[in-house]
Design a protein around this motif. Structure first.
Motif, PDB file in Angstrom:
ATOM      1  N   ALA A  11       0.837  -1.199   0.000  1.00  9.89           N
ATOM      2  CA  ALA A  11       0.000   0.000   0.000  1.00  9.89           C
ATOM      3  C   ALA A  11       0.865   1.239   0.000  1.00  9.89           C
ATOM      4  CB  ALA A  11      -0.906   0.018   1.228  1.00  9.89           C
ATOM      5  N   ILE A  12       0.430   2.207  -0.774  1.00 10.60           N
ATOM      6  CA  ILE A  12       1.024   3.530  -0.704  1.00 10.60           C
ATOM      7  C   ILE A  12      -0.038   4.420  -0.065  1.00 10.60           C
ATOM      8  CG2 ILE A  12       0.422   4.075  -3.098  1.00 10.60           C
ATOM      9  CD1 ILE A  12       3.056   5.780  -3.089  1.00 10.60           C
ATOM     10  N   CYS A  13       0.296   4.929   1.116  1.00 12.43           N
ATOM     11  CA  CYS A  13      -0.599   5.798   1.886  1.00 12.43           C
ATOM     12  C   CYS A  13       0.086   7.145   2.018  1.00 12.43           C
ATOM     13  CB  CYS A  13      -0.878   5.211   3.266  1.00 12.43           C
ATOM     14  SG  CYS A  13      -1.637   3.583   3.249  1.00 12.43           S
ATOM     15  N   VAL A  14      -0.508   8.172   1.424  1.00 14.75           N
ATOM     16  CA  VAL A  14       0.050   9.525   1.448  1.00 14.75           C
ATOM     17  C   VAL A  14      -0.988  10.449   2.053  1.00 14.75           C
ATOM     18  CG1 VAL A  14       0.904  11.441   0.041  1.00 14.75           C
ATOM     19  CG2 VAL A  14       1.493   9.085  -0.586  1.00 14.75           C
ATOM     20  N   ARG A  15      -0.525  11.273   2.998  1.00 13.24           N
ATOM     21  CA  ARG A  15      -1.396  12.313   3.547  1.00 13.24           C
ATOM     22  C   ARG A  15      -0.531  13.469   4.028  1.00 13.24           C
ATOM     23  NH1 ARG A  15      -3.510   9.691   9.272  1.00 13.24           N
ATOM     24  NH2 ARG A  15      -1.623  10.198  10.412  1.00 13.24           N
ATOM     25  N   ILE A  19       4.454  10.113   3.368  1.00 15.90           N
ATOM     26  CA  ILE A  19       4.168   8.738   2.973  1.00 15.90           C
ATOM     27  C   ILE A  19       4.438   7.821   4.163  1.00 15.90           C
ATOM     28  CG2 ILE A  19       6.501   8.463   2.028  1.00 15.90           C
ATOM     29  CD1 ILE A  19       5.321   6.479  -0.008  1.00 15.90           C
ATOM     30  N   LEU A  20       3.578   6.827   4.329  1.00 13.71           N
ATOM     31  CA  LEU A  20       3.742   5.856   5.392  1.00 13.71           C
ATOM     32  C   LEU A  20       4.708   4.768   4.926  1.00 13.71           C
ATOM     33  CD1 LEU A  20       2.848   4.783   8.186  1.00 13.71           C
ATOM     34  CD2 LEU A  20       0.982   3.583   6.997  1.00 13.71           C
ATOM     35  N   LEU A  21       5.787   4.577   5.686  1.00 16.93           N
ATOM     36  CA  LEU A  21       6.776   3.552   5.359  1.00 16.93           C
ATOM     37  C   LEU A  21       7.067   2.708   6.597  1.00 16.93           C
ATOM     38  CD1 LEU A  21       9.349   5.649   3.269  1.00 16.93           C
ATOM     39  CD2 LEU A  21       7.596   4.082   2.410  1.00 16.93           C
ATOM     40  N   ALA A  22       7.641   1.555   6.369  1.00 14.14           N
ATOM     41  CA  ALA A  22       8.090   0.678   7.447  1.00 14.14           C
ATOM     42  C   ALA A  22       9.578   0.425   7.229  1.00 14.14           C
ATOM     43  CB  ALA A  22       7.298  -0.628   7.439  1.00 14.14           C
ATOM     44  N   VAL A  34      10.714   0.410   3.502  1.00 17.80           N
ATOM     45  CA  VAL A  34       9.893  -0.375   2.585  1.00 17.80           C
ATOM     46  C   VAL A  34       8.463   0.131   2.660  1.00 17.80           C
ATOM     47  CG1 VAL A  34      11.353  -2.425   2.855  1.00 17.80           C
ATOM     48  CG2 VAL A  34       9.356  -2.150   4.317  1.00 17.80           C
ATOM     49  N   LEU A  35       7.671  -0.249   1.676  1.00 19.37           N
ATOM     50  CA  LEU A  35       6.234   0.024   1.744  1.00 19.37           C
ATOM     51  C   LEU A  35       5.592  -0.980   2.682  1.00 19.37           C
ATOM     52  CD1 LEU A  35       5.359   0.453  -2.019  1.00 19.37           C
ATOM     53  CD2 LEU A  35       5.296   2.234  -0.278  1.00 19.37           C
ATOM     54  N   PRO A  36       4.566  -0.577   3.420  1.00 18.27           N
ATOM     55  CA  PRO A  36       3.842  -1.576   4.200  1.00 18.27           C
ATOM     56  C   PRO A  36       3.177  -2.565   3.249  1.00 18.27           C
ATOM     57  CG  PRO A  36       2.983   0.647   4.614  1.00 18.27           C
ATOM     58  CD  PRO A  36       4.045   0.762   3.572  1.00 18.27           C
ATOM     59  N   GLY A  37       3.337  -3.821   3.547  1.00 19.98           N
ATOM     60  CA  GLY A  37       2.767  -4.869   2.702  1.00 19.98           C
ATOM     61  C   GLY A  37       3.614  -6.108   2.785  1.00 19.98           C
ATOM     62  N   GLY A  38       3.261  -7.094   1.996  1.00 16.13           N
ATOM     63  CA  GLY A  38       4.036  -8.322   2.011  1.00 16.13           C
ATOM     64  C   GLY A  38       3.359  -9.444   1.269  1.00 16.13           C
ATOM     65  N   GLY A  39       3.884 -10.633   1.494  1.00 18.74           N
ATOM     66  CA  GLY A  39       3.482 -11.816   0.748  1.00 18.74           C
ATOM     67  C   GLY A  39       2.084 -12.301   1.053  1.00 18.74           C
ATOM     68  N   ALA A 114       7.563   1.739  12.049  1.00 16.67           N
ATOM     69  CA  ALA A 114       6.662   2.348  11.071  1.00 16.67           C
ATOM     70  C   ALA A 114       6.678   3.850  11.315  1.00 16.67           C
ATOM     71  CB  ALA A 114       5.249   1.799  11.222  1.00 16.67           C
ATOM     72  N   ALA A 115       6.715   4.639  10.241  1.00 12.75           N
ATOM     73  CA  ALA A 115       6.805   6.083  10.404  1.00 12.75           C
ATOM     74  C   ALA A 115       6.314   6.796   9.151  1.00 12.75           C
ATOM     75  CB  ALA A 115       8.249   6.493  10.688  1.00 12.75           C
ATOM     76  N   TRP A 116       5.852   8.017   9.356  1.00  6.87           N
ATOM     77  CA  TRP A 116       5.516   8.902   8.243  1.00  6.87           C
ATOM     78  C   TRP A 116       6.787   9.635   7.847  1.00  6.87           C
ATOM     79  CZ3 TRP A 116       0.952   8.756   5.789  1.00  6.87           C
ATOM     80  CH2 TRP A 116      -0.124   8.155   6.436  1.00  6.87           C
ATOM     81  N   GLN A 117       7.060   9.663   6.557  1.00  8.18           N
ATOM     82  CA  GLN A 117       8.232  10.351   6.027  1.00  8.18           C
ATOM     83  C   GLN A 117       7.775  11.416   5.034  1.00  8.18           C
ATOM     84  OE1 GLN A 117      11.327   9.722   7.009  1.00  8.18           O
ATOM     85  NE2 GLN A 117      10.951   7.852   8.166  1.00  8.18           N
ATOM     86  N   ASP A 118       8.423  12.587   5.075  1.00  6.34           N
ATOM     87  CA  ASP A 118       8.101  13.622   4.099  1.00  6.34           C
ATOM     88  C   ASP A 118       8.392  13.108   2.692  1.00  6.34           C
ATOM     89  OD1 ASP A 118       7.324  15.522   5.995  1.00  6.34           O
ATOM     90  OD2 ASP A 118       9.352  16.322   6.194  1.00  6.34           O
ATOM     91  N   LEU A 119       7.476  13.366   1.773  1.00  7.15           N
ATOM     92  CA  LEU A 119       7.696  12.943   0.382  1.00  7.15           C
ATOM     93  C   LEU A 119       8.993  13.509  -0.180  1.00  7.15           C
ATOM     94  CD1 LEU A 119       4.082  13.175  -1.073  1.00  7.15           C
ATOM     95  CD2 LEU A 119       5.486  11.115  -0.929  1.00  7.15           C
ATOM     96  N   ASP A 120       9.302  14.745   0.173  1.00  5.27           N
ATOM     97  CA  ASP A 120      10.526  15.375  -0.324  1.00  5.27           C
ATOM     98  C   ASP A 120      11.787  14.710   0.219  1.00  5.27           C
ATOM     99  OD1 ASP A 120       8.925  17.170  -1.683  1.00  5.27           O
ATOM    100  OD2 ASP A 120       9.153  18.766  -0.199  1.00  5.27           O
ATOM    101  N   ALA A 121      11.685  14.007   1.359  1.00  8.74           N
ATOM    102  CA  ALA A 121      12.849  13.374   1.975  1.00  8.74           C
ATOM    103  C   ALA A 121      13.107  11.965   1.449  1.00  8.74           C
ATOM    104  CB  ALA A 121      12.663  13.326   3.490  1.00  8.74           C
ATOM    105  N   VAL A 122      12.153  11.383   0.732  1.00 10.77           N
ATOM    106  CA  VAL A 122      12.283   9.993   0.277  1.00 10.77           C
ATOM    107  C   VAL A 122      13.554   9.751  -0.531  1.00 10.77           C
ATOM    108  CG1 VAL A 122      11.235   8.179  -1.161  1.00 10.77           C
ATOM    109  CG2 VAL A 122       9.829   9.468   0.465  1.00 10.77           C
TER     110      VAL A 122
END
Length: 152
Positions: A11-15, A19-22, A34-39, A114-122
């Motif tokens: 999942a890509i969750c942006v607000r 962006i929400l990343l793990a 990584v993006l949250p998600g998996g097998g 798990a953390a929210w990261q600024d899109l500009d910082a990715v």
């Protein structure tokens, strides 16, 4: 050569520009985002996989708001003295919206933060290529569900 197929959903969750990343340890132990998600589990639908995985890795409940695309890559892996493995990954990329839960870290799982990261910082983060692939899908919204010229 042994063949292995792995099907996964992310999942890509942006607000609010984030962006929400793990965070997950790479094969060498270096933490990478990584993006949250998996097998997928046997018999599981990819939609159900992404909802389950996001909750497991971030604590959030999501509403899936769309399928952004499907990414596929194939690579031969060699580990030590073991025979090489022809690995094929098929990855569903969904867009999600947080509808409940609270941000928390996965315990005894594949991620540790798990953390929210600024899109500009990715671009400055140590991350797996799938993060960039998903962001391109989110930005470009390819009608075919497939990006041209993906790096993997």
């Amino acid at each position: 050569m042994r063949q292995k197929l792995r099907v996964a959903a992310y999942a890509i969750c942006v607000r609010d520009g984030q962006i929400l990343l793990a965070r997950s340890p790479a094969h060498d132990g270096t933490p990478e985002w990584v993006l949250p998600g998996g097998g997928m589990e046997h018999g599981e639908n990819p939609y159900d996989t992404v909802v389950r995985e996001v909750e497991e890795e971030t604590g959030y409940h999501i509403e899936v708001t769309g399928l952004l695309g499907v990414d596929s890559f194939r690579r031969v892996f060699r580990e030590g003295l073991r025979p090489p493995v022809d690995h094929h990954s098929v990855r569903f990329v969904y867009e999600g919206r947080i509808i409940g839960g609270e941000l928390c870290n996965e315990v005894n799982g594949s991620t540790d933060l798990a953390a929210w990261q600024d899109l500009d910082a990715v671009p400055g983060l140590v991350r797996v290529p799938m993060v960039d692939i998903a962001l391109r899908m989110w930005r470009e919204r390819p009608v075919t569900g497939r990006l041209a010229n993906t790096p993997e």
